[in-house]
Scaffold this active site. Structure first.
Site, PDB file in Angstrom:
ATOM      1  CB  CYS A  93      -9.557  -6.322  -7.366  1.00 56.13           C
ATOM      2  SG  CYS A  93      -8.083  -5.840  -8.297  1.00 56.13           S
ATOM      3  CD  GLU A 125      -4.744 -10.937  -6.287  1.00 56.09           C
ATOM      4  OE1 GLU A 125      -4.146 -10.002  -5.720  1.00 56.09           O
ATOM      5  OE2 GLU A 125      -5.930 -11.215  -6.086  1.00 56.09           O
ATOM      6  CD  GLU A 135      -2.930  -1.359   2.171  1.00 52.89           C
ATOM      7  OE1 GLU A 135      -2.808  -0.686   3.201  1.00 52.89           O
ATOM      8  OE2 GLU A 135      -3.901  -2.122   1.957  1.00 52.89           O
ATOM      9  CB  CYS A 158      -3.655  -6.588  -5.894  1.00 50.92           C
ATOM     10  SG  CYS A 158      -5.094  -5.521  -5.790  1.00 50.92           S
TER      11      CYS A 158
HETATM   12  N1  THU Z   1      -6.050  -6.696  -2.415  1.00 50.62           N
HETATM   13  C1  THU Z   1      -5.200  -7.620  -2.972  1.00 50.62           C
HETATM   14  O1  THU Z   1      -3.982  -7.578  -2.738  1.00 50.62           O
HETATM   15  N2  THU Z   1      -5.728  -8.570  -3.776  1.00 50.62           N
HETATM   16  C2  THU Z   1      -7.052  -8.752  -3.988  1.00 50.62           C
HETATM   17  O2  THU Z   1      -7.414  -9.646  -4.716  1.00 50.62           O
HETATM   18  C3  THU Z   1      -8.028  -7.870  -3.340  1.00 50.62           C
HETATM   19  C4  THU Z   1      -7.475  -6.661  -2.687  1.00 50.62           C
HETATM   20  C5  THU Z   1      -5.484  -5.698  -1.496  1.00 50.62           C
HETATM   21  C6  THU Z   1      -5.395  -4.292  -1.991  1.00 50.62           C
HETATM   22  C7  THU Z   1      -5.369  -3.505  -0.694  1.00 50.62           C
HETATM   23  O3  THU Z   1      -4.042  -3.449  -0.209  1.00 50.62           O
HETATM   24  C8  THU Z   1      -6.189  -4.369   0.260  1.00 50.62           C
HETATM   25  O4  THU Z   1      -6.252  -5.645  -0.318  1.00 50.62           O
HETATM   26  C9  THU Z   1      -7.573  -3.843   0.525  1.00 50.62           C
HETATM   27  O5  THU Z   1      -8.244  -3.590  -0.667  1.00 50.62           O
END
Ligand code: THU
Length: 131
Positions: free
Chosen positions: A86, A55, A44, A53
């Site tokens: 996502c 992935e 983040e 993310c």
């Molecule tokens: N996030 C992921 O890393 N992968 C996903 O498939 C869904 C969301 C993360 C992004 C952010 O750091 C946190 O989860 C909350 O959205």
């Protein structure tokens, strides 16, 4: 492919998540067609938008090492529920893994297997631009 091993590696990667804002850790482990495994965690940012993310971290590592074909990718979140990729990550998986297996896991014992087409039906991809 060893599904449980891939989940275990994703669980390890999740520990490295940098999530001071959401406190929501996600880990990923990508198995490429070449047999290599690339890990990813979410990272983040104080300005939020640059957040990446788990992935896409794993996919960026694979592609930047020259590995462009995803055989499978395991994803683990830190909640009681399964964590699904996502929309942006689904599209990026589409780019490099049209036939990939997507493993959505809570633990080595509790997981579900999906195709990309399950998660992103009627998708748009590289071939569409060749027509
Ligand atoms: N996030 C992921 O890393 N992968 C996903 O498939 C869904 C969301 C993360 C992004 C952010 O750091 C946190 O989860 C909350 O959205």
């Amino acid at each position: 492919m060893n599904v449980k091993e891939l989940i275990n590696i994703a669980l390890d990667a999740r520990e490295r998540a940098y999530v001071p804002y959401s406190n929501f850790k996600v880990g990923a482990a990508l198995l490429s067609k070449s047999g290599k495994i690339y890990t990813g965690c979410n990272i983040e940012s104080a300005s939020f938008t640059p957040t990446i993310c788990a992935e896409r971290t794993a996919i960026s590592k694979a592609v930047s090492e020259g590995d462009r074909d995803i055989e499978a990718i395991a994803v683990v979140g830190n909640m009681e529920d399964f964590t699904y990729p996502c929309g942006v990550c689904r599209q990026v998986i589409r780019e490099f893994g049209k036939n990939a297996t997507i493993i959505i896991a809570k633990s080595e014992e509790e997981y579900k297997l999906y195709s990309l087409d399950d998660l992103l039906p009627y998708s748009f991809g590289p071939e569409d631009l060749d027509k």
